[in-house]
Design an enzyme around this catalytic site. Structure first.
Site, PDB file in Angstrom:
ATOM      1  N   ARG A  41     -60.885   0.105 -14.051  1.00 19.17           N
ATOM      2  CA  ARG A  41     -59.833  -0.831 -14.474  1.00 19.17           C
ATOM      3  C   ARG A  41     -58.842  -1.123 -13.351  1.00 19.17           C
ATOM      4  O   ARG A  41     -58.251  -0.195 -12.779  1.00 19.17           O
ATOM      5  CB  ARG A  41     -59.075  -0.286 -15.694  1.00 19.17           C
ATOM      6  N   CYS A  71     -42.360  13.065 -12.825  1.00 15.21           N
ATOM      7  CA  CYS A  71     -43.333  12.249 -12.079  1.00 15.21           C
ATOM      8  C   CYS A  71     -42.574  11.206 -11.233  1.00 15.21           C
ATOM      9  O   CYS A  71     -41.839  10.371 -11.791  1.00 15.21           O
ATOM     10  CB  CYS A  71     -44.299  11.575 -13.039  1.00 15.21           C
ATOM     11  N   CYS A 102     -56.851   3.498 -27.934  1.00 13.39           N
ATOM     12  CA  CYS A 102     -56.617   4.431 -26.833  1.00 13.39           C
ATOM     13  C   CYS A 102     -55.179   4.908 -26.959  1.00 13.39           C
ATOM     14  O   CYS A 102     -54.310   4.127 -27.338  1.00 13.39           O
ATOM     15  CB  CYS A 102     -56.804   3.699 -25.502  1.00 13.39           C
ATOM     16  N   CYS A 107     -60.357   8.425 -20.460  1.00 14.71           N
ATOM     17  CA  CYS A 107     -59.849   7.396 -19.557  1.00 14.71           C
ATOM     18  C   CYS A 107     -58.980   8.134 -18.552  1.00 14.71           C
ATOM     19  O   CYS A 107     -57.926   8.678 -18.911  1.00 14.71           O
ATOM     20  CB  CYS A 107     -59.026   6.370 -20.341  1.00 14.71           C
ATOM     21  N   CYS A 118     -38.096  11.035 -20.675  1.00 13.41           N
ATOM     22  CA  CYS A 118     -39.158  12.045 -20.582  1.00 13.41           C
ATOM     23  C   CYS A 118     -38.698  13.253 -19.755  1.00 13.41           C
ATOM     24  O   CYS A 118     -38.054  13.112 -18.719  1.00 13.41           O
ATOM     25  CB  CYS A 118     -40.411  11.427 -19.970  1.00 13.41           C
ATOM     26  N   CYS A 132     -42.369   7.394 -11.948  1.00 12.02           N
ATOM     27  CA  CYS A 132     -42.223   6.924 -13.334  1.00 12.02           C
ATOM     28  C   CYS A 132     -40.795   6.504 -13.696  1.00 12.02           C
ATOM     29  O   CYS A 132     -39.841   7.269 -13.536  1.00 12.02           O
ATOM     30  CB  CYS A 132     -42.708   8.004 -14.303  1.00 12.02           C
ATOM     31  N   CYS A 175     -53.933   0.104 -26.417  1.00  8.19           N
ATOM     32  CA  CYS A 175     -53.588   1.410 -25.848  1.00  8.19           C
ATOM     33  C   CYS A 175     -52.112   1.706 -26.080  1.00  8.19           C
ATOM     34  O   CYS A 175     -51.247   0.927 -25.680  1.00  8.19           O
ATOM     35  CB  CYS A 175     -53.905   1.404 -24.359  1.00  8.19           C
TER      36      CYS A 175
HETATM   37  N1  SAM Z   1     -46.556  10.641 -20.564  1.00  8.24           N
HETATM   38  C1  SAM Z   1     -47.955  10.470 -20.547  1.00  8.24           C
HETATM   39  C2  SAM Z   1     -48.597  10.951 -19.274  1.00  8.24           C
HETATM   40  O1  SAM Z   1     -47.914  11.073 -18.252  1.00  8.24           O
HETATM   41  O2  SAM Z   1     -49.807  11.193 -19.294  1.00  8.24           O
HETATM   42  C3  SAM Z   1     -48.403   9.040 -20.836  1.00  8.24           C
HETATM   43  C4  SAM Z   1     -47.671   7.875 -20.203  1.00  8.24           C
HETATM   44  S1  SAM Z   1     -47.706   7.759 -18.433  1.00  8.24           S
HETATM   45  C5  SAM Z   1     -46.524   6.484 -18.164  1.00  8.24           C
HETATM   46  C6  SAM Z   1     -49.326   7.086 -18.093  1.00  8.24           C
HETATM   47  C7  SAM Z   1     -49.705   6.797 -16.655  1.00  8.24           C
HETATM   48  O3  SAM Z   1     -49.101   5.590 -16.218  1.00  8.24           O
HETATM   49  C8  SAM Z   1     -49.311   7.794 -15.583  1.00  8.24           C
HETATM   50  O4  SAM Z   1     -50.159   8.900 -15.544  1.00  8.24           O
HETATM   51  C9  SAM Z   1     -49.444   6.957 -14.327  1.00  8.24           C
HETATM   52  O5  SAM Z   1     -50.748   7.080 -13.787  1.00  8.24           O
HETATM   53  C10 SAM Z   1     -49.191   5.541 -14.809  1.00  8.24           C
HETATM   54  N2  SAM Z   1     -47.932   5.017 -14.273  1.00  8.24           N
HETATM   55  C11 SAM Z   1     -46.690   5.324 -14.719  1.00  8.24           C
HETATM   56  N3  SAM Z   1     -45.744   4.709 -13.974  1.00  8.24           N
HETATM   57  C12 SAM Z   1     -46.399   3.992 -13.030  1.00  8.24           C
HETATM   58  C13 SAM Z   1     -45.962   3.167 -11.953  1.00  8.24           C
HETATM   59  N4  SAM Z   1     -44.677   2.966 -11.693  1.00  8.24           N
HETATM   60  N5  SAM Z   1     -46.908   2.581 -11.178  1.00  8.24           N
HETATM   61  C14 SAM Z   1     -48.212   2.793 -11.431  1.00  8.24           C
HETATM   62  N6  SAM Z   1     -48.674   3.571 -12.432  1.00  8.24           N
HETATM   63  C15 SAM Z   1     -47.787   4.180 -13.216  1.00  8.24           C
HETATM   64  C1  DTB Z   2     -52.728   3.797 -16.808  1.00  8.75           C
HETATM   65  O1  DTB Z   2     -53.496   4.353 -15.995  1.00  8.75           O
HETATM   66  N1  DTB Z   2     -51.879   2.808 -16.502  1.00  8.75           N
HETATM   67  C2  DTB Z   2     -51.110   2.413 -17.655  1.00  8.75           C
HETATM   68  C3  DTB Z   2     -51.749   3.260 -18.775  1.00  8.75           C
HETATM   69  N2  DTB Z   2     -52.639   4.112 -18.088  1.00  8.75           N
HETATM   70  C4  DTB Z   2     -50.921   3.938 -19.754  1.00  8.75           C
HETATM   71  C5  DTB Z   2     -49.639   2.542 -17.459  1.00  8.75           C
HETATM   72  C6  DTB Z   2     -49.104   1.763 -16.305  1.00  8.75           C
HETATM   73  C7  DTB Z   2     -47.618   1.905 -16.293  1.00  8.75           C
HETATM   74  C8  DTB Z   2     -46.979   1.071 -15.227  1.00  8.75           C
HETATM   75  C9  DTB Z   2     -45.525   1.273 -15.154  1.00  8.75           C
HETATM   76  C10 DTB Z   2     -44.760   0.913 -16.393  1.00  8.75           C
HETATM   77  O2  DTB Z   2     -44.970  -0.203 -16.954  1.00  8.75           O
HETATM   78  O3  DTB Z   2     -43.892   1.687 -16.770  1.00  8.75           O
HETATM   79 FE1  SF4 Z   3     -43.248  11.444 -18.547  1.00 10.24          FE
HETATM   80 FE2  SF4 Z   3     -43.707   9.288 -17.025  1.00 10.24          FE
HETATM   81 FE3  SF4 Z   3     -44.616  11.674 -16.254  1.00 10.24          FE
HETATM   82 FE4  SF4 Z   3     -45.729  10.461 -18.395  1.00 10.24          FE
HETATM   83  S1  SF4 Z   3     -45.769   9.740 -16.286  1.00 10.24           S
HETATM   84  S2  SF4 Z   3     -45.143  12.639 -18.217  1.00 10.24           S
HETATM   85  S3  SF4 Z   3     -43.923   9.396 -19.224  1.00 10.24           S
HETATM   86  S4  SF4 Z   3     -42.453  11.089 -16.480  1.00 10.24           S
END
Ligand code: SAM
Ligand code: DTB
Ligand code: SF4
Length: 326
Positions: A273, A70, A141, A201, A66, A73, A110
């Site tokens: 959630r 973030c 979702c 959501c 990506c 992530c 989702c």
């Molecule tokens: N790329 C899209 C976005 O950022 O909206 C969708 C996928 S992103 C992985 C969805 C959400 O997962 C993020 O906004 C974050 O709140 C959550 N998330 C991602 N990595 C995480 C982590 N290591 N621990 C907890 N929540 C996480």
């Molecule tokens: C949300 O709030 N939590 C989910 C979903 N929306 C997409 C994602 C959690 C991701 C946790 C880290 C991972 O598995 O990469």
């Molecule tokens: Fe990309 Fe992860 Fe950020 Fe979503 S949360 S925009 S997948 S870096």
């Protein structure tokens, strides 16, 4: 609502949309733990079936690589987390995963993509997935990142029920976590989703090194959306090796439970959630989160790239706590 008014009020249910201040939320956070949980339970029981918990299953339909930075992530190309990148899954693979999730008892599916936002041809494939998953009788979702004009409408026409897009943290802390897109970008997408008639959501992540006041500010931001999100995921940071937040000091577990309770009180009608991080939580900790008003979970062995609590463990926990899956 002022902090004093919050603490004196006997009618927590009447506060939806009443303008929560960070100070009022901090006052809730500071209550003795049992008082806070008691209040959250009162609100919960006024608005929801006390022992019913909704279950959603997640699938990463496009993984890794990506462009965004973030800090939490595993899928960001800016970090060094060991995640196997995968291009957009086929429709067949998605339908197979959704069928398996339904057969295990999930009611919502989702689909998440590691994009800044979907390109035109990506969206056409995702709308086909939404149509297919809906035909299985599941709620749908997606979480695809920032949407351009017209994209929310396309998703709505495909029958999408919910769009997940998190504000992640307090406005004051946002710049510490994400620099490649702004909180205003995220609000603009949430606005498009709402206007298209898709349910929202939206939640955040706790345990990224933010202060209590910043946790309170996150909940205030969510509660002051008009209307508040129908679904509010409260994620516990999953500290992934190779990400900038890998070594963040652990959060006091009671502080996480307090955050759930504050979300429940500030957003009485929303589904709250208990999201990422459950795999690292004890059964007792999860029970406290349900007592604090969480009434939805992610269900299935995997989140997007990290492990989730195992289905067998969840089934046993639901049985031990007398929870009913919805
Ligand atoms: N790329 C899209 C976005 O950022 O909206 C969708 C996928 S992103 C992985 C969805 C959400 O997962 C993020 O906004 C974050 O709140 C959550 N998330 C991602 N990595 C995480 C982590 N290591 N621990 C907890 N929540 C996480
Ligand atoms: C949300 O709030 N939590 C989910 C979903 N929306 C997409 C994602 C959690 C991701 C946790 C880290 C991972 O598995 O990469
Ligand atoms: Fe990309 Fe992860 Fe950020 Fe979503 S949360 S925009 S997948 S870096």
């Amino acid at each position: 609502m002022t902090a004093t008014a919050v603490l004196q009020s006997t009618s927590p249910a009447s506060r939806q949309g009443a303008g929560w201040t960070t100070e009022a939320l901090v006052a809730l956070f500071q209550l003795p733990f049992s008082d806070l949980l008691f209040r959250a339970q009162q609100v919960h029981r006024q608005h929801h079936e006390a022992n019913a918990v909704q279950r959603s299953t997640l699938l990463s339909i496009k993984t890794g690589g990506c462009s965004e930075d973030c800090a939490y992530c595993s899928q960001s190309a800016h970090h060094q987390a060991k995640v196997e990148a995968e291009s957009l899954l086929s429709l067949d693979a998605v339908i197979a995963a959704a069928t398996a999730a339904r057969d295990k008892g999930a009611t919502r599916f989702c689909m998440g993509a590691a994009w800044r936002g979907p390109k035109k041809k990506d969206l056409a494939q995702v709308t086909a997935m939404v149509r297919g998953v809906k035909q299985l009788g599941l709620e749908t979702c997606v979480t695809l990142g920032i949407l351009q004009d017209g994209q929310a409408e396309e998703l709505q026409q495909a029958g999408l029920d919910y769009y997940n897009h998190n504000i992640d943290t307090a406005p004051e802390y946002y710049g510490e976590v994400i620099t490649t897109h702004s909180l205003a970008d995220r609000y603009a997408t949430l606005d498009k989703v709402r206007r298209a008639g898709i349910k929202v959501c939206c939640g955040g992540i706790i345990g990224m090194g933010e202060s209590r006041s910043e946790r309170a500010a996150l909940i205030a931001q969510l509660a002051n959306m008009d209307p508040p999100p129908e679904s509010v995921p409260i994620n516990h940071l999953v500290a992934v090796r190779g990400t900038p937040l890998a070594e963040v000091p652990p959060l006091d577990p009671f502080e996480f439970v307090r955050t759930i309770a504050c979300a429940r009180i500030a957003m009485p009608q929303s589904m709250v959630r208990l999201s990422a991080g459950r795999d690292q939580m004890s059964d007792e900790m999860q029970a406290l989160c349900f007592l604090a008003g969480a009434n939805s979970i992610f269900y299935g062995e995997k989140l997007l790239t990290t492990a989730n609590a195992e289905v067998g463990r969840d089934e046993a926990l639901f049985a031990r706590l007398g929870l009913r899956a919805i």
